[in-house]
Design a protein around this motif. Structure first.
Motif, PDB file in Angstrom:
ATOM      1  N   UNK A   1      91.994  81.233   3.604  1.00 56.66           N
ATOM      2  CA  UNK A   1      90.318  81.446   2.724  1.00 56.66           C
ATOM      3  C   UNK A   1      90.588  83.051   3.162  1.00 56.66           C
ATOM      4  N   UNK A   2      89.611  83.437   4.367  1.00 54.31           N
ATOM      5  CA  UNK A   2      89.899  85.042   4.530  1.00 54.31           C
ATOM      6  C   UNK A   2      91.072  85.670   5.091  1.00 54.31           C
ATOM      7  N   UNK A   3      92.003  85.409   5.305  1.00 55.22           N
ATOM      8  CA  UNK A   3      93.192  85.417   4.889  1.00 55.22           C
ATOM      9  C   UNK A   3      94.242  86.018   3.855  1.00 55.22           C
ATOM     10  N   UNK A   4      93.726  84.967   2.645  1.00 49.86           N
ATOM     11  CA  UNK A   4      94.231  85.238   1.547  1.00 49.86           C
ATOM     12  C   UNK A   4      93.374  86.489   0.782  1.00 49.86           C
ATOM     13  N   UNK A   5      92.185  86.439   1.158  1.00 47.82           N
ATOM     14  CA  UNK A   5      90.843  87.970   0.946  1.00 47.82           C
ATOM     15  C   UNK A   5      91.675  88.837   1.312  1.00 47.82           C
ATOM     16  N   UNK A   6      91.677  88.715   2.790  1.00 42.44           N
ATOM     17  CA  UNK A   6      92.259  89.758   4.066  1.00 42.44           C
ATOM     18  C   UNK A   6      93.936  90.598   3.150  1.00 42.44           C
ATOM     19  N   UNK A   7      94.795  89.917   2.158  1.00 44.48           N
ATOM     20  CA  UNK A   7      95.931  89.770   1.702  1.00 44.48           C
ATOM     21  C   UNK A   7      96.896  89.804   3.259  1.00 44.48           C
ATOM     22  N   UNK A   8      96.331  88.822   3.916  1.00 45.25           N
ATOM     23  CA  UNK A   8      97.457  89.474   5.550  1.00 45.25           C
ATOM     24  C   UNK A   8      98.294  88.100   5.451  1.00 45.25           C
ATOM     25  N   UNK A   9      99.450  88.870   5.374  1.00 44.11           N
ATOM     26  CA  UNK A   9     100.497  87.821   4.698  1.00 44.11           C
ATOM     27  C   UNK A   9     100.810  86.784   5.534  1.00 44.11           C
ATOM     28  N   UNK A  10     100.925  87.137   6.842  1.00 46.45           N
ATOM     29  CA  UNK A  10     101.597  87.029   7.964  1.00 46.45           C
ATOM     30  C   UNK A  10     100.230  85.546   8.246  1.00 46.45           C
ATOM     31  N   UNK A  11      98.921  85.738   8.459  1.00 44.94           N
ATOM     32  CA  UNK A  11      98.206  84.980   9.035  1.00 44.94           C
ATOM     33  C   UNK A  11      98.597  83.681   7.597  1.00 44.94           C
TER      34      UNK A  11
ATOM     35  N   UNK B   1     105.300  77.141  -0.614  1.00 37.47           N
ATOM     36  CA  UNK B   1     104.135  77.788  -0.703  1.00 37.47           C
ATOM     37  C   UNK B   1     104.089  78.901   0.107  1.00 37.47           C
ATOM     38  N   UNK B   2     104.278  78.130   1.684  1.00 41.98           N
ATOM     39  CA  UNK B   2     104.538  79.987   2.902  1.00 41.98           C
ATOM     40  C   UNK B   2     105.796  79.955   2.111  1.00 41.98           C
ATOM     41  N   UNK B   3     106.928  79.642   1.770  1.00 42.51           N
ATOM     42  CA  UNK B   3     108.244  80.298   1.665  1.00 42.51           C
ATOM     43  C   UNK B   3     108.452  81.166   0.455  1.00 42.51           C
ATOM     44  N   UNK B   4     108.125  81.019  -0.750  1.00 43.05           N
ATOM     45  CA  UNK B   4     107.769  82.249  -1.028  1.00 43.05           C
ATOM     46  C   UNK B   4     106.784  83.076  -0.992  1.00 43.05           C
ATOM     47  N   UNK B   5     106.073  83.338   0.125  1.00 41.76           N
ATOM     48  CA  UNK B   5     105.922  84.304   0.936  1.00 41.76           C
ATOM     49  C   UNK B   5     106.092  85.614   1.790  1.00 41.76           C
ATOM     50  N   UNK B   6     107.306  84.177   2.424  1.00 42.43           N
ATOM     51  CA  UNK B   6     107.667  84.674   3.913  1.00 42.43           C
ATOM     52  C   UNK B   6     108.776  85.107   3.357  1.00 42.43           C
ATOM     53  N   UNK B   7     108.467  86.994   2.916  1.00 42.50           N
ATOM     54  CA  UNK B   7     110.022  87.715   2.922  1.00 42.50           C
ATOM     55  C   UNK B   7     109.452  88.901   3.310  1.00 42.50           C
ATOM     56  N   UNK B   8     110.608  89.377   4.131  1.00 38.31           N
ATOM     57  CA  UNK B   8     110.604  90.810   5.202  1.00 38.31           C
ATOM     58  C   UNK B   8     110.524  90.641   6.251  1.00 38.31           C
ATOM     59  N   UNK B   9     111.089  91.545   6.409  1.00 39.59           N
ATOM     60  CA  UNK B   9     111.301  91.222   8.626  1.00 39.59           C
ATOM     61  C   UNK B   9     110.143  91.411   9.335  1.00 39.59           C
ATOM     62  N   UNK B  10     108.597  91.658   8.585  1.00 41.44           N
ATOM     63  CA  UNK B  10     107.790  90.688   9.918  1.00 41.44           C
ATOM     64  C   UNK B  10     107.496  89.549   9.511  1.00 41.44           C
ATOM     65  N   UNK B  11     107.770  88.921   8.687  1.00 43.29           N
ATOM     66  CA  UNK B  11     107.482  87.253   8.713  1.00 43.29           C
ATOM     67  C   UNK B  11     108.995  86.221   8.591  1.00 43.29           C
ATOM     68  N   UNK B  12     110.244  86.975   9.065  1.00 45.17           N
ATOM     69  CA  UNK B  12     111.148  85.936   9.687  1.00 45.17           C
ATOM     70  C   UNK B  12     111.414  84.757  10.146  1.00 45.17           C
ATOM     71  N   UNK B  13     109.988  84.555  11.446  1.00 42.48           N
ATOM     72  CA  UNK B  13     110.289  84.029  11.968  1.00 42.48           C
ATOM     73  C   UNK B  13     109.291  82.790  11.849  1.00 42.48           C
ATOM     74  N   UNK B  14     108.240  83.033  10.743  1.00 39.96           N
ATOM     75  CA  UNK B  14     107.686  82.723   9.906  1.00 39.96           C
ATOM     76  C   UNK B  14     108.918  81.831   8.727  1.00 39.96           C
ATOM     77  N   UNK B  15     109.036  82.104   8.163  1.00 37.28           N
ATOM     78  CA  UNK B  15     110.178  82.055   6.773  1.00 37.28           C
ATOM     79  C   UNK B  15     111.374  80.328   7.957  1.00 37.28           C
ATOM     80  N   UNK B  16     111.511  80.594   9.213  1.00 38.30           N
ATOM     81  CA  UNK B  16     112.638  79.902   9.415  1.00 38.30           C
ATOM     82  C   UNK B  16     111.454  78.801  10.041  1.00 38.30           C
ATOM     83  N   UNK B  17     110.838  78.512  10.115  1.00 34.65           N
ATOM     84  CA  UNK B  17     109.985  77.983  10.789  1.00 34.65           C
ATOM     85  C   UNK B  17     109.190  76.571   9.680  1.00 34.65           C
TER      86      UNK B  17
END
Length: 366
Positions: free
Chosen positions: A26-36, A63-79
């Motif tokens: 919830x705190x990560x959403x509020x901070x718009x921290x997409x990686x977290x 839900x995570x895959x919709x968010x996990x786009x862009x170079x910094x989120x490649x690892x999260x997307x794969x998992x």
């Protein structure tokens, strides 16, 4: 806190893990921290998988895959793809699972993450085997094994060895299958995580049954059942029980076998599709051994219908071979023709060196 939640999940403390992650998410959403947020959703998907909550696991991964786009989120997307494809494979959506796993293993390769890539490749090999591609399964599992061995990743090694063993078992190469299952068991034991022993022990029991060593099969089934009781998100428990019933039926212990399969039948509707088909073919064979041909035919025909629709070619062949064993005189030639046609289709995709043992195994069941 999200990383702490991941550690708690691995330790099996799912409720504490969920509490840690949800608060941080919830705190990560509020901070718009997409990686977290993506990492948090990934851990929650893993928790849902550990509880056997497939719909929730799928929802969180999507839900995570919709968010996990862009170079910094490649690892999260794969998992996240690993989480989603696990659900897809368990439901029998093998084409979708294969596509997602191909993407995941390529991302892990580019990120130079050999341990994660080994698991993605092993999962892909398992999906290909479900589609009847034993050769492709062996090749991808061998790639997974190489990745895992280079970094000493025991979990990846155990998974890869198990799939190679199953591919060998499916094609009648029993000596190769036993060597792979024994290596998978050794790797699982080296992990020190008892629940990881369930699958190779279950495979070993099936091989023992194929070779007629019923005592050894029961020992391996005891090992598999004890390990599954410590954690069984993939629903191996009913598969272990029905194989035990099959062994008991072979030892003329029909009463105990009937009690077991009655219990398994009651749980059948709650199993994911691929596991359900796997259990149904063993149920059919056990009913045959118990002298109940109509019950055997009913289950075998269900397997045949689902397998033909979803492309589970090995289970389709299992069902056809079982129906051949209990066919009436008027049905025998038709059933034999169906078995031969599918066996030849599968054999054509195998290396030449594998074809004789595979065809001999099929011939030996007629």
């Amino acid at each position: 806190r999200i990383h702490y939640g991941r550690v708690l999940r691995v330790l099996g403390e799912l409720d504490r893990a969920e509490d840690e992650v949800r608060g941080s998410l919830e705190r990560a959403r509020e901070a718009h921290d997409r990686e977290a947020v993506a990492e948090g959703l990934l851990v929650l998907a893993g928790i849902a998988w550990g509880r056997g909550e497939l719909e929730e696991c799928e929802r969180l991964a999507q839900e995570g895959l919709v968010l996990a786009t862009g170079p910094g989120l490649i690892g999260a997307r794969a998992h996240l793809l690993l989480a989603l494809t696990a659900v897809q494979a368990s439901r029998g959506q093998l084409a979708s699972a294969a596509a997602g796993l191909q993407e995941a293993q390529a991302l892990f390769r580019d990120l130079r993450m050999p341990t994660a890539r080994a698991l993605a490749l092993a999962n892909l090999a398992e999906v290909l085997l479900g589609q009847g591609d034993a050769h492709g399964a062996w090749e991808y599992a061998s790639d997974a094994l190489q990745e895992a061995e280079e970094v000493g990743h025991r979990l990846g090694e155990a998974a890869a060895r198990g799939i190679r063993g199953l591919a060998a078992l499916r094609t009648g190469a029993f000596e190769d299958a036993r060597a792979e299952f024994e290596a998978a068991t050794a790797a699982a034991r080296a992990l020190g995580v008892q629940s990881e022993i369930a699958v190779p022990a279950w495979h070993m029991a099936r091989l023992d049954l194929e070779e007629g060593d019923l005592d050894a099969a029961l020992v391996n089934l005891d090992t598999a059942a004890a390990a599954a009781r410590l954690g069984d998100p993939e629903h191996y428990g009913p598969a272990i029980e029905v194989l035990r019933a099959q062994v008991l039926a072979c030892t003329d212990n029909g009463e105990a076998a009937r009690a077991l399969i009655t219990r398994v039948e009651a749980r059948l509707g709650r199993l994911p599709m691929l596991r359900r088909v796997q259990v149904m073919i063993d149920l059919a064979d056990t009913w045959r051994l118990l002298g109940e041909p109509e019950l055997a035919r009913s289950r075998a025909r269900e397997v045949l219908q689902v397998s033909a629709l979803r492309g589970f070619r090995f289970y389709q062949l299992d069902a056809l071979m079982l129906l051949l064993r209990i066919a009436g005189d008027a049905e025998v030639e038709h059933a034999r023709a169906d078995v031969r046609a599918l066996a030849r289709e599968i054999a054509a995709s195998l290396p030449m060196s594998w074809q004789p043992t595979f065809l001999a195994r099929v011939e030996g069941t007629r």
